[in-house]
Motif scaffolding. Structure first.
Motif, mmCIF file in Angstrom:
data_model
loop_
_atom_site.group_PDB
_atom_site.id
_atom_site.type_symbol
_atom_site.label_atom_id
_atom_site.label_comp_id
_atom_site.label_asym_id
_atom_site.label_seq_id
_atom_site.Cartn_x
_atom_site.Cartn_y
_atom_site.Cartn_z
ATOM 1 N N GLY A 234 0.840 -1.187 0.000
ATOM 2 C CA GLY A 234 0.000 0.000 0.000
ATOM 3 C C GLY A 234 0.876 1.237 0.000
ATOM 4 N N ASN A 235 0.696 2.098 -1.005
ATOM 5 C CA ASN A 235 1.532 3.291 -1.135
ATOM 6 C C ASN A 235 0.819 4.501 -0.537
ATOM 7 N N SER A 236 1.473 5.633 -0.547
ATOM 8 C CA SER A 236 0.880 6.873 -0.020
ATOM 9 C C SER A 236 0.998 7.986 -1.058
ATOM 10 N N TRP A 237 0.765 7.590 -2.299
ATOM 11 C CA TRP A 237 0.807 8.545 -3.404
ATOM 12 C C TRP A 237 -0.580 8.688 -4.031
ATOM 13 N N GLY A 238 -1.618 8.501 -3.246
ATOM 14 C CA GLY A 238 -2.977 8.645 -3.739
ATOM 15 C C GLY A 238 -3.479 7.400 -4.450
ATOM 16 N N THR A 239 -4.769 7.394 -4.737
ATOM 17 C CA THR A 239 -5.383 6.212 -5.342
ATOM 18 C C THR A 239 -5.073 6.078 -6.832
ATOM 19 N N GLY A 240 -4.455 7.100 -7.423
ATOM 20 C CA GLY A 240 -4.094 7.000 -8.834
ATOM 21 C C GLY A 240 -2.844 6.157 -9.065
ATOM 22 N N TYR A 241 -2.165 5.822 -8.007
ATOM 23 C CA TYR A 241 -0.940 5.022 -8.156
ATOM 24 C C TYR A 241 -1.308 3.560 -8.444
ATOM 25 N N CYS A 242 -0.759 3.018 -9.504
ATOM 26 C CA CYS A 242 -0.984 1.609 -9.922
ATOM 27 C C CYS A 242 -2.457 1.223 -9.786
ATOM 28 N N GLU A 243 -2.785 0.255 -8.938
ATOM 29 C CA GLU A 243 -4.185 -0.176 -8.838
ATOM 30 C C GLU A 243 -4.813 0.345 -7.561
ATOM 31 N N GLY A 244 -5.381 1.521 -7.640
ATOM 32 C CA GLY A 244 -6.036 2.113 -6.476
ATOM 33 C C GLY A 244 -5.084 2.425 -5.343
ATOM 34 N N GLY A 245 -3.807 2.592 -5.677
ATOM 35 C CA GLY A 245 -2.818 2.897 -4.640
ATOM 36 C C GLY A 245 -2.003 1.699 -4.205
ATOM 37 N N TYR A 246 -2.313 0.525 -4.771
ATOM 38 C CA TYR A 246 -1.618 -0.712 -4.387
ATOM 39 C C TYR A 246 -0.838 -1.285 -5.572
ATOM 40 N N THR A 247 0.182 -2.066 -5.254
ATOM 41 C CA THR A 247 0.888 -2.853 -6.257
ATOM 42 C C THR A 247 1.484 -4.073 -5.555
ATOM 43 N N TRP A 248 1.848 -5.089 -6.350
ATOM 44 C CA TRP A 248 2.398 -6.318 -5.763
ATOM 45 C C TRP A 248 3.919 -6.322 -5.837
ATOM 46 N N LEU A 249 4.515 -6.793 -4.765
ATOM 47 C CA LEU A 249 5.971 -6.926 -4.687
ATOM 48 C C LEU A 249 6.342 -8.399 -4.577
ATOM 49 N N THR A 250 7.591 -8.708 -4.915
ATOM 50 C CA THR A 250 8.144 -10.023 -4.582
ATOM 51 C C THR A 250 9.403 -9.798 -3.744
ATOM 52 N N TRP A 251 9.749 -10.808 -2.987
ATOM 53 C CA TRP A 251 10.944 -10.669 -2.140
ATOM 54 C C TRP A 251 12.192 -10.515 -2.998
ATOM 55 N N ASP A 252 12.316 -11.386 -3.979
ATOM 56 C CA ASP A 252 13.546 -11.388 -4.768
ATOM 57 C C ASP A 252 13.722 -10.101 -5.561
ATOM 58 N N ARG A 253 12.627 -9.586 -6.082
ATOM 59 C CA ARG A 253 12.741 -8.444 -6.984
ATOM 60 C C ARG A 253 12.782 -7.099 -6.246
ATOM 61 N N HIS A 254 12.071 -7.034 -5.116
ATOM 62 C CA HIS A 254 11.889 -5.726 -4.479
ATOM 63 C C HIS A 254 12.448 -5.598 -3.064
ATOM 64 N N LEU A 255 12.586 -6.697 -2.344
ATOM 65 C CA LEU A 255 12.871 -6.584 -0.915
ATOM 66 C C LEU A 255 14.185 -7.225 -0.478
ATOM 67 N N ARG A 256 14.707 -8.097 -1.278
ATOM 68 C CA ARG A 256 15.899 -8.845 -0.881
ATOM 69 C C ARG A 256 17.085 -7.922 -0.565
#
Lengths: 285, 260
Positions: A234-256
């Protein structure tokens, strides 16, 4: 702390200050989720079994949809405050407290040192458990400094606090906590360009790993198309961000990588608001 | 009445005599104690002192009601369960194991006489209800024998739901030191919770929450085990149901049973 980074959204021209700052020394002294709840750590098999056949574990993107929950930090580097405030507001509701929109700017004011130069992810734990967070109707998005915040708002902070936060270092800790209904605050890396604004066909965010410069919340997870786990950010850039303010992450790609620089944590519970009108009864006798 | 076995541990025969039930019945309710301390009431009432437990051990789901309210507390948990304490049909502190699926413990709160109604869930006939008269004794020294009543008349059939309330608070208390399971998480995140309002209300706590301790929720939860469900009267906090959390369906049933 290192210098705050900025990007400009290509389509809107909005400048975003990326306020998740890498600490000079990795924060220590936090109890780890796996240490606190060794028996609460699940196996990959049990996590995937729980997620099988579900769009997501809890459907929280649907539950926490719209501007009521997806807030807008605007041009300020207050992402960390909004990530913390958003998780506290959600978890309050998940345990029965009435909805109150909590102010990410108030949370940010307690960790920015009086300058809009971002903050450290781990400082959110102290704000959650010690300081508390005032409602947004008392502290709007553009009041990010202590001197701007009313005495009434400061007094209200103690009504809205987290209760028990634990550090997360591994994907299994994060996945276990989320499958068991907790919420998390993590860091992602926003590169220059448009990648962070876009998703692939499975709804996975197109940005990749880095040192991490943006704080976000993670409220849910699902079994990905390739058998891996996806984490609902859940982001804090308003509901226009990606899908209503949400997007999906993966560990390997985004968090590792970002987990190596920032103290991720999960929130387990919240305190009761003593001013809540619907105060529950004491047990008779 | 003949469809119930009324027995418990060493007082099987005594209790059977009291109610005339056959062994093998699914609900086991204690009768008068084997020794005259306190002496059994001439009208068949059972004396329940402040330090004693009256335990109903049932193989089938039952609804236990007390009339009038306020003299005893009633808590339910899933068996089998091991309980240590002084039992109304015992002679001192002992440990007993209750093997029924539903184990209901009745304890004294205030002195007076009340009637206990043990109603099998789904009961269609009045004779399926097991009744006990309790003389609740609180705050006294040696337990005196109950006062005989001159004309013990046959008791009327129980009214269907004399104790239901308009609104309840449903409180769940999890053990702060124990792991949460996926089953518990599933129950706590069920859409059912959102539907409880506006008629009822609810909260989820961990056991070291200051509010849960101050409000007496933790003390109740410890008696049945974590995670515990407390269904409280919204008006006065009367613990109408206290049981260990299993599924949301069990919570729905409990709320339905105690509300109008």
């Amino acid at each position: 702390m290192s210098q705050i980074e900025t990007i400009t959204e290509p389509e809107t021209g909005v400048e975003r200050r990326l306020g998740c700052v890498v600490p000079m020394v990795f924060p220590t002294g936090f109890t780890g989720f796996a240490d606190a709840f060794p028996n609460e750590m699940l196996t990959w098999a049990s996590i995937k079994s729980a997620l099988a056949g579900r769009p997501s574990m809890w459907g929280r993107r649907r539950i926490f949809a719209g501007k009521k929950y997806i807030r807008e930090q605007h041009e300020l580097g207050s992402c960390n405050g909004w990530a913390v405030a958003g998780r506290l507001a959600r978890l309050r509701e998940l345990r029965g407290e009435p909805y109150v929109c909590l102010s990410g700017s108030d949370a940010y004011s307690q960790m920015n040192g009086g300058r809009d130069q971002g903050s450290i992810l781990a400082d959110g734990v102290k704000v959650l458990e010690v300081g508390g967070i005032a409602p947004e109707d008392m502290v709007p998005y553009n009041q990010i400094y202590t001197h701007q915040i009313s005495a009434e708002a400061k007094a209200a902070r103690s009504r809205f606090k987290g209760f028990k936060s634990y550090a997360v270092d591994t994907e299994l800790e994060l996945a276990s906590a989320l499958v068991l209904g907790r919420v998390a605050v993590v860091a992602v890396h926003v590169p220059n360009g448009t990648a962070f604004m876009k998703q692939d066909g499975d709804g996975i965010n197109l940005a990749g790993n880095g040192h991490g410069n943006h704080s976000v919340g993670v409220d849910d997870l699902r079994l990905g198309a390739h058998g891996n786990l996806n984490y609902d950010m859940g982001n804090s850039w308003g509901t226009g961000y990606c899908e209503g303010g949400y997007t999906w992450l993966t560990w390997d790609r985004h968090l590792r990588e970002t987990v190596k620089f920032h103290r991720f944590f999960v929130l387990v519970s919240t305190t009761d608001d003593p001013a809540d009108d619907s105060t529950q009864p004491k047990v008779k006798g | 009445m003949s469809s119930f076995r009324v027995a418990m541990c060493g007082v099987l025969l005594t209790a059977c005599v009291v109610l005339g039930a056959a062994p093998g019945d699914p609900i086991r309710v204690p009768g008068a104690p084997p020794a005259p301390t306190p002496a059994p009431s001439p009208d068949g009432a059972v004396s329940l002192a402040a330090d004693q437990l009256f335990v109903i051990d049932s193989d089938i789901p039952v609804l236990v009601l007390a009339s009038p309210r306020g003299l005893v507390s009633i808590t339910e948990e899933a068996g089998p369960v091991k309980v240590r304490g002084k039992f109304v049909d015992g002679t001192g502190v002992e440990t007993r194991t209750f093997k029924g699926k539903s184990v209901v413990t009745v304890e004294a709160i205030a002195a007076g006489r009340c009637e206990l109604l043990v109603v099998p869930v789904g009961a269609a006939k009045g004779e399926q209800v097991v009744r006990r008269t309790l003389d609740v004794i609180v705050g006294q020294g040696p337990i005196p024998p109950p006062v005989p009543r001159p004309d013990p008349k046959p008791q009327p059939e129980p009214k269907p739901d004399p104790l239901r309330v308009d609104s309840v608070w449903v409180v769940v208390v999890e053990d702060a030191a124990a792991p949460r399971t996926i089953e518990t998480a599933t129950a706590l995140n069920d859409p059912y919770w959102g539907g409880l309002r506006p008629k009822h209300d609810w909260r989820h706590y961990v056991s070291d929450s200051p509010t849960a301790i101050a409000n007496g929720y933790v003390e109740q939860a410890k008696r049945v085990g974590y995670p515990a469900v407390l269904v409280l009267s919204a008006t006065d906090g009367d613990p109408l149901r206290v049981f260990k959390l299993t599924t949301v369906a069990a919570i729905k049933t409990a709320v339905t049973e105690v509300t109008k």
